[in-house]
Design a protein around this motif. Structure first.
Motif, PDB file in Angstrom:
ATOM      1  N   PHE A  13       6.338  12.233  52.930  1.00  0.00           N
ATOM      2  CA  PHE A  13       6.567  11.568  51.943  1.00  0.00           C
ATOM      3  C   PHE A  13       6.744   9.529  52.718  1.00  0.00           C
ATOM      4  O   PHE A  13       6.013   9.144  52.470  1.00  0.00           O
ATOM      5  N   MET A  14       6.839  10.610  54.392  1.00  0.00           N
ATOM      6  CA  MET A  14       7.239   8.979  55.031  1.00  0.00           C
ATOM      7  C   MET A  14       6.076   9.081  55.489  1.00  0.00           C
ATOM      8  O   MET A  14       5.820   8.047  55.661  1.00  0.00           O
ATOM      9  N   ARG A  15       4.825  10.065  55.529  1.00  0.00           N
ATOM     10  CA  ARG A  15       3.524   9.404  56.737  1.00  0.00           C
ATOM     11  C   ARG A  15       2.979   9.116  54.968  1.00  0.00           C
ATOM     12  O   ARG A  15       2.079   8.925  56.007  1.00  0.00           O
ATOM     13  N   HIS A  16       3.030   9.372  53.878  1.00  0.00           N
ATOM     14  CA  HIS A  16       2.314   9.070  52.913  1.00  0.00           C
ATOM     15  C   HIS A  16       2.242   7.471  53.025  1.00  0.00           C
ATOM     16  O   HIS A  16       1.877   6.921  52.789  1.00  0.00           O
ATOM     17  N   LYS A  17       3.929   7.717  52.644  1.00  0.00           N
ATOM     18  CA  LYS A  17       4.379   5.743  52.068  1.00  0.00           C
ATOM     19  C   LYS A  17       3.506   5.048  53.251  1.00  0.00           C
ATOM     20  O   LYS A  17       3.257   3.477  52.850  1.00  0.00           O
ATOM     21  N   LEU A  18       3.354   5.277  55.044  1.00  0.00           N
ATOM     22  CA  LEU A  18       3.530   4.663  56.272  1.00  0.00           C
ATOM     23  C   LEU A  18       1.487   4.398  55.883  1.00  0.00           C
ATOM     24  O   LEU A  18       1.557   3.326  56.275  1.00  0.00           O
ATOM     25  N   ALA A  39      30.865  10.259  46.263  1.00  0.00           N
ATOM     26  CA  ALA A  39      29.665  10.772  45.655  1.00  0.00           C
ATOM     27  C   ALA A  39      28.237  10.109  45.088  1.00  0.00           C
ATOM     28  O   ALA A  39      27.213  10.646  44.968  1.00  0.00           O
ATOM     29  N   SER A  40      28.473   8.976  46.263  1.00  0.00           N
ATOM     30  CA  SER A  40      27.289   8.485  46.256  1.00  0.00           C
ATOM     31  C   SER A  40      26.015   9.069  47.059  1.00  0.00           C
ATOM     32  O   SER A  40      26.735  10.547  48.366  1.00  0.00           O
ATOM     33  N   LEU A  41      24.957   9.227  47.381  1.00  0.00           N
ATOM     34  CA  LEU A  41      23.299   9.743  47.864  1.00  0.00           C
ATOM     35  C   LEU A  41      24.161   9.231  49.168  1.00  0.00           C
ATOM     36  O   LEU A  41      24.080   7.893  49.729  1.00  0.00           O
ATOM     37  N   LYS A  42      23.399  10.347  50.267  1.00  0.00           N
ATOM     38  CA  LYS A  42      23.555   9.768  51.557  1.00  0.00           C
ATOM     39  C   LYS A  42      22.302  10.720  52.894  1.00  0.00           C
ATOM     40  O   LYS A  42      21.723  11.468  51.672  1.00  0.00           O
ATOM     41  N   LEU A  43      22.532  10.138  53.560  1.00  0.00           N
ATOM     42  CA  LEU A  43      20.850  10.519  54.029  1.00  0.00           C
ATOM     43  C   LEU A  43      21.117  11.427  54.870  1.00  0.00           C
ATOM     44  O   LEU A  43      22.230  11.105  55.184  1.00  0.00           O
ATOM     45  N   SER A  44      20.718  12.771  55.225  1.00  0.00           N
ATOM     46  CA  SER A  44      21.126  13.361  56.110  1.00  0.00           C
ATOM     47  C   SER A  44      21.042  12.905  57.893  1.00  0.00           C
ATOM     48  O   SER A  44      19.853  12.273  57.545  1.00  0.00           O
ATOM     49  N   SER A  79      14.352   7.739  58.682  1.00  0.00           N
ATOM     50  CA  SER A  79      14.334   5.997  58.443  1.00  0.00           C
ATOM     51  C   SER A  79      13.757   5.488  59.446  1.00  0.00           C
ATOM     52  O   SER A  79      13.679   4.097  59.646  1.00  0.00           O
ATOM     53  N   VAL A  80      14.761   5.744  60.464  1.00  0.00           N
ATOM     54  CA  VAL A  80      14.684   5.167  61.571  1.00  0.00           C
ATOM     55  C   VAL A  80      12.890   4.812  62.192  1.00  0.00           C
ATOM     56  O   VAL A  80      12.185   4.166  62.424  1.00  0.00           O
TER      57      VAL A  80
END
Length: 662
Positions: free
Chosen positions: A306-311, A349-354, A361-362
């Protein structure tokens, strides 16, 4: 429109169905009702202000703090009612649907339709009775991937294309004497926005013109001081807080006078384009905790593919708009301060990045910034940033506003001379020692670049409120090697988040250790700093060291007891400050910059940026004078020159700065 009507009929049917088991049935009926509410707003072409006001309250009150304990947008509540398996997915869906009022008001049928369809697709899973978390997550992933091109392109276009004039029409064409006009935006409107507009409407026309002129001149001066050709530029985007429309209207006129067409665009709404902070025009949040709880919603679908696609989506968008990007002159930012301090609650309970997602994300931040800079070259742009208080700051709001206007227009010539004394002393040093007072544990040595031709060169910029308003600092990009020690502040607000007893330990200019006391456990505090200061990186360099000289602003803060409510833009001028991240000259190191005395500023890079390594963040942290013992310049052979002692300026030629402090 055909899709819209089909979706609408299906949503209406859900309100009558009972095939889905509880507790999910109540959730889906609630969400179907919210979507139908947004559809109704979209279809209503006659929108009197009284109705817009009622819609605004009805839509946003669901996330008000008083209602949040039983809101599906609250991760804790969603999981407690809907279960751990599907609570995060359905809470995520609530967060996305929350933006639908804005899409309806702007008549963005595409966004409304695709969110209706995402909701209906998830509902169908539960209706079929064989729902699996893996399948639901795949639906969300496919939705985000399939529509990211259109969404990213829209986001880029609304920042660069002046034909997008939704907000401009409100600012320039509507009757601003009626505060209810603010409900046309679709953003949450609080007493802050209403009182702000009413206050500005009460000011003389000449006062509004002067405030706007300070803002516009700051932007224009950036081109003049840095010798950048503005003739090729056509647009400037304006970022502001709703309620400032009288000033923004005048600023638009003044920007047009210097040949620039202003673009007014909204802060991000959906998760695909959400960044580290809201950028665009914004309003008071109906509930900062709600926004904090959803800051990592992308964790539900974000992976390398997804990251590559978004870029690729962003690159395609900029390529389509490359002419508009080349004509972009930069952002003009009008920030605000004074809202009630927000200390977030960390929810399990909040979503967190692995860990893997944090690294991705960086990488995305770095690559997306690089793409943007290809099309909007930093060395060819200017910017300006200024700040004013909101009514929420308290009963002395009007007095404080007047004081801030004075602070923003202090005599540059006076500060130019005083700050030159500081620069002359600093340029004699190889390092600077900063020591905290009392309970402040700062004990930090900042290494300075060696000047090859000191008669023609300087390490420090004499900052005189051109792009960065107000006046009052000298700053440099320090050497990383040799920059060591502890930076400590008892309390600081960074990007609207409070940090208590923030402590950073530097080794050769890089953050080696960090801690704070916001939460009960070291693990929570560590995560809080990593997420909100390091932006999921393991470390960051010290990109800037500065000495703030605006004691007038400090005296104002002390007089009204607002030191910890002021934005970093003003606070950084009220003591030594240190930025973690990139230097102030990020991506523009080759642009030749001179001080008023004619000397060229040569300390624009450090050991990381010279290799082309950027971090795409820059967060200033200030030690207020009251927590400062001394700043001492150390020269070759160990000579010492004190700039500040016991929180007061002692360098000859700078003592006048102490007058506001007495």
């Amino acid at each position: 429109m055909e899709r819209h009507y089909l979706n609408q009929e299906r949503l209406k049917a859900i309100l009558q169905e009972d095939s889905v088991k509880e507790p999910f049935l109540t959730y889906f009926k609630k969400m179907a009702g919210r979507l139908l509410f947004a559809d109704k707003v979209f279809e209503e072409k006659d929108r009197p202000l009284s109705r817009m006001k009622a819609w605004n309250k009805e839509w946003y009150e669901d996330v008000f703090p008083s209602n949040y304990d039983v809101c599906y947008g609250n991760p804790d509540y969603a999981q407690s009612v809907l279960g751990e398996e599907f609570g995060d997915i359905l809470c995520f869906l609530y967060g996305e649907i929350h933006g639908c009022l804005i899409y309806a008001v702007e008549e963005r049928l595409f966004e409304l339709s695709i969110l209706n369809e995402l909701f209906l697709e998830i509902y169908q899973l539960f209706l079929d009775g064989d729902v699996q978390m893996k399948t639901a997550k795949q639906i969300i992933f496919d939705h985000m991937r399939d529509y990211s091109q259109e969404i990213c392109c829209y986001r880029v276009r609304e920042q660069l294309d002046p034909s997008f004039h939704f907000a401009s029409d409100i600012v320039m064409k509507e009757d601003l004497s009626n505060p209810d006009v603010l409900y046309l935006y679709g953003e949450y409107i609080s007493e802050n926005e209403v009182k702000m507009l009413s206050f500005l409407n009460s000011l003389p026309k000449e006062k509004i013109q002067a405030i706007a002129k300070t803002y516009v001149d700051g932007f224009h001066d950036g081109f003049i001081i840095n010798n950048i050709d503005m003739s090729k530029k056509a647009t400037v985007n304006i970022r502001y807080h709703i309620g400032f429309e009288p000033v923004i209207r005048e600023a638009v006129r003044q920007f047009r006078e210097i040949g620039l067409t202003p673009i007014l665009y909204r802060g991000t709404t959906g998760v695909i384009t959400r960044g580290m902070s809201k950028v665009g025009y914004i309003s008071t949040s109906p509930n900062p905790q709600f926004e904090y709880d959803h800051r990592f919603d992308q964790a539900l679908y974000f992976n390398n593919a997804f990251m590559r696609h978004k870029l690729e989506c962003y690159r395609n968008a900029y390529e389509k708009l490359k002419e508009e990007a080349a004509a972009f002159a930069g952002p003009a930012c009008m920030e605000t301060f004074g809202e009630l301090p927000f200390t977030p609650e960390n929810k399990e309970a909040s979503l967190k990045l692995s860990e893997k997602q944090e690294k991705l994300s960086v990488e995305f931040q770095n690559e997306s910034s690089r793409i943007a800079n290809e099309y909007m070259k930093p060395e060819e742009r200017s910017f300006t940033i200024i700040a004013y208080p909101l009514p929420e700051i308290g009963e002395n709001f009007e007095e404080i506003f007047e004081e801030v206007v004075k602070v923003n227009t202090l005599d540059k010539e006076k500060y130019k001379k005083i700050q030159q004394y500081l620069i002359d002393a600093l340029d004699q040093g190889v390092e600077v020692h900063i020591k905290g007072a009392g309970h402040n544990e700062t004990d930090l040595y900042v290494a300075l670049h060696e000047l090859e031709h000191p008669e023609q060169e300087t390490n420090f910029e004499n900052c005189l409120a051109d792009v960065n308003i107000p006046v009052g600092e000298v700053f440099t990009s320090p050497k990383l090697r040799g920059t060591n020690g502890v930076l400590h502040v008892s309390e600081v607000y960074l990007r609207d988040l409070k940090f208590i007893d923030l402590k950073l330990v530097f080794k050769d200019g890089m953050i080696e250790q960090y801690s704070c006391r916001n939460f009960d456990t070291e693990e929570e505090n560590h995560a809080y700093i990593k997420q909100n200061l390091l932006y999921n990186r393991e470390t960051l360099p010290m990109g800037e060291f500065a000495v703030g000289t605006n004691t007038t602003a400090y005296a104002m803060a002390q007089k009204y007891g607002i030191l910890y409510q002021l934005p970093i833009l003003i606070v950084e001028k009220m003591g030594p400050h240190f930025a973690v991240g990139d230097t102030c000259y990020s991506h523009s190191e080759e642009t030749e910059v001179h001080n008023p005395d004619g000397k060229e500023i040569v300390a624009k890079s450090n050991e990381r940026s010279v290799k082309g390594e950027y971090f795409n963040c820059h967060t200033d942290i200030t030690i207020p004078y009251e927590e400062l013992d001394s700043i001492c310049v150390i020269g070759l052979g160990g000579t010492e020159t004190l700039l500040i002692e016991s929180g007061k300026f002692v360098l000859p030629g700078t003592e006048i700065l102490n007058e506001p402090l007495t």
